[in-house]
Write an enzyme that holds these catalytic residues in place. Sequence first.
Site, PDB file in Angstrom:
ATOM      1  N   ASP A 156     -22.644 -38.613 -50.357  1.00  0.00           N
ATOM      2  CA  ASP A 156     -22.206 -37.917 -51.578  1.00  0.00           C
ATOM      3  C   ASP A 156     -22.548 -38.677 -52.857  1.00  0.00           C
ATOM      4  O   ASP A 156     -21.823 -38.616 -53.848  1.00  0.00           O
ATOM      5  CB  ASP A 156     -20.691 -37.636 -51.524  1.00  0.00           C
ATOM      6  CG  ASP A 156     -20.322 -36.830 -50.295  1.00  0.00           C
ATOM      7  OD1 ASP A 156     -21.122 -35.972 -49.900  1.00  0.00           O
ATOM      8  OD2 ASP A 156     -19.239 -37.070 -49.734  1.00  0.00           O
TER       9      ASP A 156
ATOM     10  N   GLY B 130     -23.554 -32.001 -47.330  1.00  0.00           N
ATOM     11  CA  GLY B 130     -23.344 -30.979 -48.361  1.00  0.00           C
ATOM     12  C   GLY B 130     -23.987 -31.515 -49.622  1.00  0.00           C
ATOM     13  O   GLY B 130     -23.503 -32.484 -50.206  1.00  0.00           O
ATOM     14  N   HIS B 131     -25.109 -30.952 -50.006  1.00  0.00           N
ATOM     15  CA  HIS B 131     -25.864 -31.439 -51.164  1.00  0.00           C
ATOM     16  C   HIS B 131     -25.774 -30.388 -52.269  1.00  0.00           C
ATOM     17  O   HIS B 131     -26.238 -29.264 -52.107  1.00  0.00           O
ATOM     18  CB  HIS B 131     -27.330 -31.698 -50.777  1.00  0.00           C
ATOM     19  CG  HIS B 131     -27.461 -32.782 -49.740  1.00  0.00           C
ATOM     20  ND1 HIS B 131     -28.648 -33.144 -49.176  1.00  0.00           N
ATOM     21  CD2 HIS B 131     -26.524 -33.585 -49.172  1.00  0.00           C
ATOM     22  CE1 HIS B 131     -28.440 -34.130 -48.317  1.00  0.00           C
ATOM     23  NE2 HIS B 131     -27.156 -34.406 -48.281  1.00  0.00           N
TER      24      HIS B 131
ATOM     25  N   LYS C  52     -27.441 -37.017 -53.897  1.00  0.00           N
ATOM     26  CA  LYS C  52     -28.818 -36.877 -53.394  1.00  0.00           C
ATOM     27  C   LYS C  52     -29.392 -35.497 -53.737  1.00  0.00           C
ATOM     28  O   LYS C  52     -30.545 -35.374 -54.122  1.00  0.00           O
ATOM     29  CB  LYS C  52     -28.848 -37.090 -51.864  1.00  0.00           C
ATOM     30  CG  LYS C  52     -28.405 -38.490 -51.447  1.00  0.00           C
ATOM     31  CD  LYS C  52     -28.336 -38.642 -49.934  1.00  0.00           C
ATOM     32  CE  LYS C  52     -27.212 -37.866 -49.283  1.00  0.00           C
ATOM     33  NZ  LYS C  52     -25.852 -38.339 -49.606  1.00  0.00           N
TER      34      LYS C  52
ATOM     35  N   GLN D 152     -26.125 -38.088 -45.660  1.00  0.00           N
ATOM     36  CA  GLN D 152     -25.124 -39.164 -45.525  1.00  0.00           C
ATOM     37  C   GLN D 152     -25.582 -40.399 -46.328  1.00  0.00           C
ATOM     38  O   GLN D 152     -26.259 -40.244 -47.326  1.00  0.00           O
ATOM     39  CB  GLN D 152     -24.874 -39.507 -44.042  1.00  0.00           C
ATOM     40  CG  GLN D 152     -24.137 -38.415 -43.272  1.00  0.00           C
ATOM     41  CD  GLN D 152     -25.025 -37.313 -42.725  1.00  0.00           C
ATOM     42  OE1 GLN D 152     -26.006 -37.590 -42.082  1.00  0.00           O
ATOM     43  NE2 GLN D 152     -24.686 -36.065 -42.981  1.00  0.00           N
TER      44      GLN D 152
HETATM   45  P1  GDP Z   1     -24.931 -35.552 -52.000  1.00  0.00           P
HETATM   46  O1  GDP Z   1     -24.277 -35.236 -50.712  1.00  0.00           O
HETATM   47  O2  GDP Z   1     -25.403 -36.964 -52.076  1.00  0.00           O
HETATM   48  O3  GDP Z   1     -26.012 -34.578 -52.370  1.00  0.00           O
HETATM   49  O4  GDP Z   1     -23.800 -35.426 -53.133  1.00  0.00           O
HETATM   50  P2  GDP Z   1     -22.759 -34.200 -53.272  1.00  0.00           P
HETATM   51  O5  GDP Z   1     -23.485 -33.024 -53.800  1.00  0.00           O
HETATM   52  O6  GDP Z   1     -21.985 -34.028 -52.031  1.00  0.00           O
HETATM   53  O7  GDP Z   1     -21.752 -34.805 -54.331  1.00  0.00           O
HETATM   54  C1  GDP Z   1     -22.152 -35.159 -55.616  1.00  0.00           C
HETATM   55  C2  GDP Z   1     -21.354 -34.301 -56.622  1.00  0.00           C
HETATM   56  O8  GDP Z   1     -21.450 -34.871 -57.900  1.00  0.00           O
HETATM   57  C3  GDP Z   1     -21.872 -32.892 -56.752  1.00  0.00           C
HETATM   58  O9  GDP Z   1     -20.796 -32.042 -57.032  1.00  0.00           O
HETATM   59  C4  GDP Z   1     -22.822 -32.975 -57.943  1.00  0.00           C
HETATM   60  O10 GDP Z   1     -22.943 -31.733 -58.646  1.00  0.00           O
HETATM   61  C5  GDP Z   1     -22.113 -33.981 -58.797  1.00  0.00           C
HETATM   62  N1  GDP Z   1     -22.983 -34.840 -59.611  1.00  0.00           N
HETATM   63  C6  GDP Z   1     -24.221 -35.322 -59.324  1.00  0.00           C
HETATM   64  N2  GDP Z   1     -24.622 -36.177 -60.281  1.00  0.00           N
HETATM   65  C7  GDP Z   1     -23.623 -36.254 -61.184  1.00  0.00           C
HETATM   66  C8  GDP Z   1     -23.427 -37.007 -62.381  1.00  0.00           C
HETATM   67  O11 GDP Z   1     -24.239 -37.799 -62.795  1.00  0.00           O
HETATM   68  N3  GDP Z   1     -22.239 -36.831 -63.046  1.00  0.00           N
HETATM   69  C9  GDP Z   1     -21.292 -35.969 -62.596  1.00  0.00           C
HETATM   70  N4  GDP Z   1     -20.167 -35.871 -63.298  1.00  0.00           N
HETATM   71  N5  GDP Z   1     -21.441 -35.249 -61.463  1.00  0.00           N
HETATM   72  C10 GDP Z   1     -22.584 -35.401 -60.769  1.00  0.00           C
HETATM   73  P1  IMO Z   2     -23.855 -36.006 -47.455  1.00  0.00           P
HETATM   74  O1  IMO Z   2     -25.266 -35.769 -46.937  1.00  0.00           O
HETATM   75  C1  IMO Z   2     -20.022 -38.005 -46.834  1.00  0.00           C
HETATM   76  C2  IMO Z   2     -18.686 -38.511 -42.693  1.00  0.00           C
HETATM   77  C3  IMO Z   2     -17.486 -37.691 -42.258  1.00  0.00           C
HETATM   78  C4  IMO Z   2     -16.868 -38.653 -41.265  1.00  0.00           C
HETATM   79  C5  IMO Z   2     -18.105 -39.285 -40.598  1.00  0.00           C
HETATM   80  C6  IMO Z   2     -18.474 -38.656 -39.264  1.00  0.00           C
HETATM   81  O2  IMO Z   2     -23.287 -34.837 -48.149  1.00  0.00           O
HETATM   82  O3  IMO Z   2     -23.801 -37.284 -48.211  1.00  0.00           O
HETATM   83  P2  IMO Z   2     -19.615 -36.341 -38.622  1.00  0.00           P
HETATM   84  O4  IMO Z   2     -19.173 -34.924 -38.858  1.00  0.00           O
HETATM   85  O5  IMO Z   2     -20.936 -36.666 -39.217  1.00  0.00           O
HETATM   86  O6  IMO Z   2     -19.529 -36.727 -37.181  1.00  0.00           O
HETATM   87  O7  IMO Z   2     -18.504 -37.244 -39.383  1.00  0.00           O
HETATM   88  O8  IMO Z   2     -19.165 -39.119 -41.509  1.00  0.00           O
HETATM   89  N1  IMO Z   2     -19.797 -37.714 -43.270  1.00  0.00           N
HETATM   90  C7  IMO Z   2     -20.082 -37.675 -44.581  1.00  0.00           C
HETATM   91  N2  IMO Z   2     -19.458 -38.223 -45.634  1.00  0.00           N
HETATM   92  N3  IMO Z   2     -21.146 -37.285 -47.021  1.00  0.00           N
HETATM   93  C8  IMO Z   2     -21.803 -36.738 -45.971  1.00  0.00           C
HETATM   94  O9  IMO Z   2     -23.000 -36.136 -46.094  1.00  0.00           O
HETATM   95  C9  IMO Z   2     -21.248 -36.892 -44.690  1.00  0.00           C
HETATM   96  N4  IMO Z   2     -21.609 -36.468 -43.446  1.00  0.00           N
HETATM   97  C10 IMO Z   2     -20.719 -37.002 -42.602  1.00  0.00           C
HETATM   98  O10 IMO Z   2     -16.616 -37.434 -43.331  1.00  0.00           O
HETATM   99  O11 IMO Z   2     -16.194 -39.677 -41.926  1.00  0.00           O
HETATM  100 MG    MG Z   3     -22.483 -34.444 -50.000  1.00  0.00          MG
END
Ligand code: GDP
Ligand code: IMO
Ligand code: MG
Length: 425
Positions: A13, A40-41, A16, A225
């Site tokens: 998270d 979840g991206h 990415k 991840q």
């Molecule tokens: P990922 O799994 O690495 O793709 O990250 P996620 O999408 O799960 O979580 C990142 C969250 O932060 C998302 O809701 C993005 O829209 C948000 N986000 C990304 N970059 C920034 C930033 O620079 N500032 C803020 N406030 N939010 C951001």
């Molecule tokens: P992105 O790509 C954050 C965590 C779960 C749990 C552990 C194992 O959005 O960064 P699993 O279902 O993979 O067997 O769970 O890994 N986890 C993540 N945490 N971002 C993710 O993906 C994750 N994918 C799995 O919360 O702790």
């Molecule tokens: Mg994510």
Amino acid sequence: MSNIVIIGAQWGDEGKGKVVDLLSSGISAIVRFQGGNNAGHTVIAGGKKYILKLIPSGILHEGKICLIGNGVVVDPSALCSEMDDVAGQGIAITPDRLKLSRKAHLIMPYHRLLDQAREQSKDADKIGTTGRGIGPCYEDKAARTGVRACDLEDPDLLRAKIAHSLKEKNTLLAGLYGGKALDVEDIMAQIAPAAARLTPYLADVSAELAKVEDRGGSIMFEGAQGAHLDIDHGTYPFVTSSNTVVGSAAAGSGISPSRLGRVIGLVKAYSTRVGAGPFPTELFDGVGEHLQRQGVEFGAVTGRRRRCGWLDMVVVRESIRLCGIGEIALTKLDVLSGLKEINICTAYMYQGKKLDFPPQMESGMGKVTPVYETLPGWSEDLENASSWEDLPETARSYVRRLEELAGISVSLISVGPDRDQTIMR
Ligand code: GDP
Ligand code: IMO
Ligand code: MG
């Protein structure tokens, strides 16, 4: 070669999705190489929010080829729902743009049920998985009893594999966990619509990537991840079930490691973690609440609150070493606005010794004490900053100190979720 690998340097998270989307414009093909719909991206573009779980985050750019590599575990119905969601938002999903490796393993209903039953049966030792069946699917892959995407084209083989698996899975599901035994024909009927829908998308992803390169195109490898959720190098057993480090990009997509190119490590300006597991810099006070609230730190897949803490350079330093990260994309710097002081963890104290890298013992990460360096904070909002000069001096000092501690440069700074809330350096 202008290929790029995007890798999470913390516990996932890091943002990415945003960075993959942003950098996709100069790229021909984007490939996912591990994980599944536990990822979840989030991409915010044109005021719309897209959450991508299996489909590479480059899909929003017309004409880019998006590939799901052999290293990904794919839940067929989840992929179909995601294709519907994305198409419903006006993005064309066609077999010339989206390709699924025939060698990718499929998540079956019994994988999901087993993942959930195991978690429910645990007490304090819960991992806090996403419950999507990721672990059990990778287990079957390693046990050589897995169902693969190519089996969708061979219903007799598919049925035989499921029937074989059910002998063991039903013993666990019904016998050990007190659930209901599953029936092979029910599963075949459940999968049938997805099988018919996905068959035109099946491809030889390795060959497709070679074609892209032969045409002079470039590839982006989209990690899911983060390096500290890696099955080998992460905070085992509180990890996911795949290798999330850069090495996996080659094996998980069918390309030579020599073709991977630039490695960009995604670092959030603080740390978060979803699910259980050691988190040395976790905050339980008002600062933690500030980060959670300002950063809107809720899981994109499960909606769980993300645990928040200070930036941990021990964790980042190890990711740089494990992944050969050459530059950092720093995200969510805006979230730190309003804090009087900001801590960076520069080392750990463990058994009376100072450590620059995480301890190797399984229980070690849970026993370290972070060594902090305190920097002044800033009160200005950063969301409209569009250049390095727009940032307050204190924010620039934070970035410079991070660079010193990392030993590499920050080439991109994100100050908001939108595409244009980005500073390229
Ligand atoms: P990922 O799994 O690495 O793709 O990250 P996620 O999408 O799960 O979580 C990142 C969250 O932060 C998302 O809701 C993005 O829209 C948000 N986000 C990304 N970059 C920034 C930033 O620079 N500032 C803020 N406030 N939010 C951001
Ligand atoms: P992105 O790509 C954050 C965590 C779960 C749990 C552990 C194992 O959005 O960064 P699993 O279902 O993979 O067997 O769970 O890994 N986890 C993540 N945490 N971002 C993710 O993906 C994750 N994918 C799995 O919360 O702790
Ligand atoms: Mg994510």
